[in-house]
Scaffold this active site. Sequence first.
Site, mmCIF file in Angstrom:
data_model
loop_
_atom_site.group_PDB
_atom_site.id
_atom_site.type_symbol
_atom_site.label_atom_id
_atom_site.label_comp_id
_atom_site.label_asym_id
_atom_site.label_seq_id
_atom_site.Cartn_x
_atom_site.Cartn_y
_atom_site.Cartn_z
ATOM 1 N N ASP A 1 -2.529 -6.003 102.218
ATOM 2 C CA ASP A 1 -3.207 -5.910 101.053
ATOM 3 C C ASP A 1 -5.004 -6.093 100.695
ATOM 4 O OD1 ASP A 1 -0.644 -4.843 100.139
ATOM 5 O OD2 ASP A 1 -1.002 -7.502 99.225
ATOM 6 N N LYS B 1 -6.524 -0.902 102.702
ATOM 7 C CA LYS B 1 -6.424 0.191 104.276
ATOM 8 C C LYS B 1 -6.510 0.977 103.693
ATOM 9 C CE LYS B 1 -2.696 -2.444 106.203
ATOM 10 N NZ LYS B 1 -3.035 -3.629 105.358
ATOM 11 N N GLY C 1 2.418 0.266 101.533
ATOM 12 C CA GLY C 1 2.156 0.673 100.256
ATOM 13 C C GLY C 1 1.109 1.037 100.304
ATOM 14 N N HIS C 2 0.551 2.634 100.061
ATOM 15 C CA HIS C 2 -0.871 2.233 99.474
ATOM 16 C C HIS C 2 -0.852 3.912 98.284
ATOM 17 C CE1 HIS C 2 -1.079 3.598 103.316
ATOM 18 N NE2 HIS C 2 -1.559 4.776 102.828
ATOM 19 N N GLN D 1 0.688 -3.995 106.595
ATOM 20 C CA GLN D 1 0.741 -6.009 106.771
ATOM 21 C C GLN D 1 -0.505 -6.440 106.788
ATOM 22 O OE1 GLN D 1 4.543 -4.708 107.637
ATOM 23 N NE2 GLN D 1 4.829 -3.736 105.194
#
Length: 431
Positions: A13, A16, A40-41, A225
């Site tokens: 988090d 990225k 997730g992004h 991650q």
Amino acid sequence: MANVVVVGSQWGDEGKGKIVDWLSERADVVVRFQGGHNAGHTLVIDGVSYKLSLLPSGVVRAGKLAIIGNGVVLDPHALIAEIDRLAEQGVKVTPDSLRIADNAALILSLHRRLDGLRENAAAPGAKIGTTQRGIGPAYEDKVGRRAIRVMDLAEWETLPGKIDRLLVHHNALLKGLGEKEVTPEEILAELEDVRERVVPYCDTVWALLEKRRRAGDRILFEGAQGALLDIDHGTYPYVTSSNTVAGQAATGSGLGPSAIDYVLGITKAYTTRVGEGPFPTEDDGEVGNFLGERGREFGTVTGRKRRCGWFDAALVRQTVKVSGINGIALTKLDVLDGLKEIKVCVGYELDGERLSFLPAGAAAQTRLTPVYETMPGWAGSTAGARSWAELPAEAVKYVRRIEELIEAPVAMLSTSPERVDTILVRDPFQD
Ligand code: IMP
């Protein structure tokens, strides 16, 4: 021609998404090499936001080849759902734009079930706080040499034997937990559901990457991650089940490490963590709340509130070494705007002894007292700055001090979620 690996240098988090998107515009090929849909992004391109968790970022940009490498654990249902979601937004993912390693291991429903069962049954101190996507159990099966892999979907006749081998293990586990066992028919039906949609993407990824590298294409390896969640180098056992450090880009894709020219570590200007586990600079008081609210620190995948604290330079110095980070992209500096003073952790004390790195055991990690250096904050704003000259002098000092402490230079500085609000010091793709 430079090939670049992007990794998180904290607990994930770090922001990225924006940096990977910026870089993917310059790349020809974008490769995921570990993790799964636990990542997730959100990418915002021309005002449209796209949520990605399994697909590499390049997939939303026309003309880029996206690759899911062998180091990823692939939930075929999650893959199809993500492809379909993108299609609704007008992004067509086809076998021309996405290739998936034939030797990647699959995540099945029994992995998700086991992940959930274990987390729910664990005593409070024993919970990992996983994303419950089945990541850990899927990697266990891969290492246990009983995984069903992507290529098996194309070799249907070989599946029954493989499923039997898998279920000998899982049904013993489920029985032990007093849970309903799984039948081979259930697994076959689940795979039958996805087979036709997934097989066309299946490829010999190592060979494809080698070909593209020789053709002079720029390859971007997109880590998920962060280094402190690495199965070997992270805060074990409160980690994810893959290697998240830069070395995994080679193993998880099949392109040897000599093809990697630059490692960019994404680093947040303070520290956050989701899930359980030690976090030396965690602040559950005023500072933590301020950082959490100003930084909108909620998980993209699970929506969980992230734990927050001051920047830990000792930790990042360690991950800079372990990942061989050449330069960092410092993100979310603007979240610190307006603070009177800012603390930076420069090491720890444990039983009267000074430590400059994180000891390997969770018990010791939990007992560390951070040693802080206090720096003046800044009154002005860094939000939206696009050059060093636009930054308050104290903000520049903070960044310079971070560079000194972590022993790596800032290559990029991100001052807002907008892609244009970036100060570029060195283009990682530059030869
Ligand atoms: P798992 O990867 O679902 O097994 O979860 C293991 C640990 O990694 C938990 O602490 C999760 O919160 C953390 N984790 C997994 N994926 C991410 C991520 O993308 N960002 C931050 N933490 C993550």
